[in-house]
Scaffold this motif. Structure first.
Motif, PDB file in Angstrom:
ATOM      1  N   THR A  25       0.829  -1.207   0.000  1.00 26.59           N
ATOM      2  CA  THR A  25       0.000   0.000   0.000  1.00 26.59           C
ATOM      3  C   THR A  25       0.861   1.254   0.000  1.00 26.59           C
ATOM      4  N   GLY A  26       2.077   1.136   0.555  1.00 30.95           N
ATOM      5  CA  GLY A  26       2.968   2.289   0.612  1.00 30.95           C
ATOM      6  C   GLY A  26       2.556   3.324   1.640  1.00 30.95           C
ATOM      7  N   GLU A  27       1.617   2.981   2.501  1.00 33.27           N
ATOM      8  CA  GLU A  27       1.092   3.945   3.464  1.00 33.27           C
ATOM      9  C   GLU A  27       1.686   3.802   4.860  1.00 33.27           C
ATOM     10  N   LEU A  28       2.595   2.856   5.049  1.00 38.31           N
ATOM     11  CA  LEU A  28       3.173   2.637   6.374  1.00 38.31           C
ATOM     12  C   LEU A  28       4.318   3.603   6.635  1.00 38.31           C
ATOM     13  N   PRO A  29       4.434   4.074   7.869  1.00 39.36           N
ATOM     14  CA  PRO A  29       5.623   4.846   8.230  1.00 39.36           C
ATOM     15  C   PRO A  29       6.855   3.946   8.102  1.00 39.36           C
ATOM     16  N   LEU A  30       7.997   4.540   7.896  1.00 38.51           N
ATOM     17  CA  LEU A  30       9.218   3.783   7.647  1.00 38.51           C
ATOM     18  C   LEU A  30       9.496   2.744   8.723  1.00 38.51           C
ATOM     19  N   GLU A  31       9.431   3.123   9.977  1.00 41.45           N
ATOM     20  CA  GLU A  31       9.757   2.192  11.065  1.00 41.45           C
ATOM     21  C   GLU A  31       8.794   1.004  11.085  1.00 41.45           C
ATOM     22  N   GLU A  32       7.517   1.265  10.870  1.00 38.14           N
ATOM     23  CA  GLU A  32       6.538   0.177  10.843  1.00 38.14           C
ATOM     24  C   GLU A  32       6.765  -0.730   9.634  1.00 38.14           C
ATOM     25  N   ALA A  33       7.110  -0.137   8.504  1.00 41.70           N
ATOM     26  CA  ALA A  33       7.396  -0.924   7.304  1.00 41.70           C
ATOM     27  C   ALA A  33       8.615  -1.819   7.531  1.00 41.70           C
ATOM     28  N   LEU A  34       9.630  -1.296   8.195  1.00 46.74           N
ATOM     29  CA  LEU A  34      10.815  -2.102   8.498  1.00 46.74           C
ATOM     30  C   LEU A  34      10.475  -3.260   9.433  1.00 46.74           C
ATOM     31  N   ASN A  35       9.638  -3.002  10.426  1.00 46.03           N
ATOM     32  CA  ASN A  35       9.218  -4.067  11.342  1.00 46.03           C
ATOM     33  C   ASN A  35       8.432  -5.147  10.602  1.00 46.03           C
ATOM     34  N   GLU A  36       7.553  -4.722   9.713  1.00 48.02           N
ATOM     35  CA  GLU A  36       6.779  -5.676   8.920  1.00 48.02           C
ATOM     36  C   GLU A  36       7.699  -6.496   8.015  1.00 48.02           C
ATOM     37  N   PHE A  37       8.671  -5.827   7.409  1.00 53.34           N
ATOM     38  CA  PHE A  37       9.621  -6.516   6.537  1.00 53.34           C
ATOM     39  C   PHE A  37      10.427  -7.544   7.324  1.00 53.34           C
ATOM     40  N   GLU A  38      10.859  -7.174   8.517  1.00 57.04           N
ATOM     41  CA  GLU A  38      11.615  -8.094   9.366  1.00 57.04           C
ATOM     42  C   GLU A  38      10.779  -9.332   9.708  1.00 57.04           C
ATOM     43  N   THR A  39       9.521  -9.115  10.025  1.00 60.84           N
ATOM     44  CA  THR A  39       8.622 -10.229  10.313  1.00 60.84           C
ATOM     45  C   THR A  39       8.465 -11.112   9.078  1.00 60.84           C
ATOM     46  N   ALA A  40       8.335 -10.487   7.912  1.00 56.07           N
ATOM     47  CA  ALA A  40       8.182 -11.240   6.667  1.00 56.07           C
ATOM     48  C   ALA A  40       9.405 -12.111   6.392  1.00 56.07           C
ATOM     49  N   VAL A  41      10.589 -11.583   6.634  1.00 50.36           N
ATOM     50  CA  VAL A  41      11.813 -12.356   6.417  1.00 50.36           C
ATOM     51  C   VAL A  41      11.822 -13.586   7.322  1.00 50.36           C
ATOM     52  N   LYS A  42      11.422 -13.417   8.570  1.00 49.83           N
ATOM     53  CA  LYS A  42      11.367 -14.547   9.502  1.00 49.83           C
ATOM     54  C   LYS A  42      10.344 -15.585   9.037  1.00 49.83           C
ATOM     55  N   LEU A  43       9.211 -15.123   8.540  1.00 50.97           N
ATOM     56  CA  LEU A  43       8.184 -16.042   8.048  1.00 50.97           C
ATOM     57  C   LEU A  43       8.673 -16.812   6.826  1.00 50.97           C
ATOM     58  N   VAL A  44       9.395 -16.144   5.945  1.00 44.47           N
ATOM     59  CA  VAL A  44       9.954 -16.820   4.769  1.00 44.47           C
ATOM     60  C   VAL A  44      10.915 -17.918   5.212  1.00 44.47           C
ATOM     61  N   GLN A  45      11.744 -17.622   6.191  1.00 42.10           N
ATOM     62  CA  GLN A  45      12.687 -18.622   6.695  1.00 42.10           C
ATOM     63  C   GLN A  45      11.946 -19.817   7.292  1.00 42.10           C
ATOM     64  N   GLN A  46      10.892 -19.550   8.051  1.00 40.67           N
ATOM     65  CA  GLN A  46      10.094 -20.641   8.622  1.00 40.67           C
ATOM     66  C   GLN A  46       9.469 -21.486   7.518  1.00 40.67           C
ATOM     67  N   GLY A  47       8.938 -20.828   6.507  1.00 40.52           N
ATOM     68  CA  GLY A  47       8.323 -21.546   5.395  1.00 40.52           C
ATOM     69  C   GLY A  47       9.325 -22.406   4.648  1.00 40.52           C
ATOM     70  N   GLN A  48      10.517 -21.869   4.421  1.00 39.50           N
ATOM     71  CA  GLN A  48      11.556 -22.630   3.731  1.00 39.50           C
ATOM     72  C   GLN A  48      11.969 -23.855   4.541  1.00 39.50           C
ATOM     73  N   GLU A  49      12.075 -23.698   5.848  1.00 41.26           N
ATOM     74  CA  GLU A  49      12.429 -24.833   6.705  1.00 41.26           C
ATOM     75  C   GLU A  49      11.364 -25.921   6.627  1.00 41.26           C
ATOM     76  N   ARG A  50      10.103 -25.513   6.652  1.00 40.78           N
ATOM     77  CA  ARG A  50       9.014 -26.494   6.573  1.00 40.78           C
ATOM     78  C   ARG A  50       9.024 -27.217   5.227  1.00 40.78           C
ATOM     79  N   LEU A  51       9.279 -26.483   4.151  1.00 37.28           N
ATOM     80  CA  LEU A  51       9.340 -27.109   2.831  1.00 37.28           C
ATOM     81  C   LEU A  51      10.511 -28.080   2.734  1.00 37.28           C
ATOM     82  N   GLN A  52      11.652 -27.718   3.300  1.00 35.35           N
ATOM     83  CA  GLN A  52      12.807 -28.617   3.285  1.00 35.35           C
ATOM     84  C   GLN A  52      12.511 -29.898   4.056  1.00 35.35           C
ATOM     85  N   LYS A  53      11.855 -29.766   5.202  1.00 40.79           N
ATOM     86  CA  LYS A  53      11.505 -30.947   5.989  1.00 40.79           C
ATOM     87  C   LYS A  53      10.531 -31.841   5.231  1.00 40.79           C
TER      88      LYS A  53
END
Length: 74
Positions: A25-53
């Motif tokens: 949406t592009g409507e998030l303040p920078l700090e909130e967008a960074l926090n969301e991005f950090e959460t997304a990276v962690k979720l991607v890692q979790q998903g990759q681990e599950r797929l590998q298993k």
């Protein structure tokens, strides 16, 4: 934010999709967008681990039966 580290693959994917939509949406303040991005990276890692298993489990099952052959999905 990640709900819990042991959520299933589908829940992880759904949460990741929600974060991506929120970020797009592009409507998030920078700090909130960074926090969301950090959460997304962690979720991607979790998903990759599950797929590998899952892939490892499939390989184990196929190796147990030498006669098992993969065929194209029709």
């Amino acid at each position: 934010m990640a709900k819990k580290p042991t959520q299933d693959f589908e829940s992880t994917l759904k949460e990741l999709e929600a974060i991506v939509s929120h970020l797009e949406t592009g409507e998030l303040p920078l700090e909130e967008a960074l926090n969301e991005f950090e959460t997304a990276v962690k979720l991607v890692q979790q998903g990759q681990e599950r797929l590998q298993k899952a892939e490892q489990r499939i390989q184990i099952l196929l190796n147990k039966n030498d006669q098992a052959e993969l065929s194209d999905y029709e």
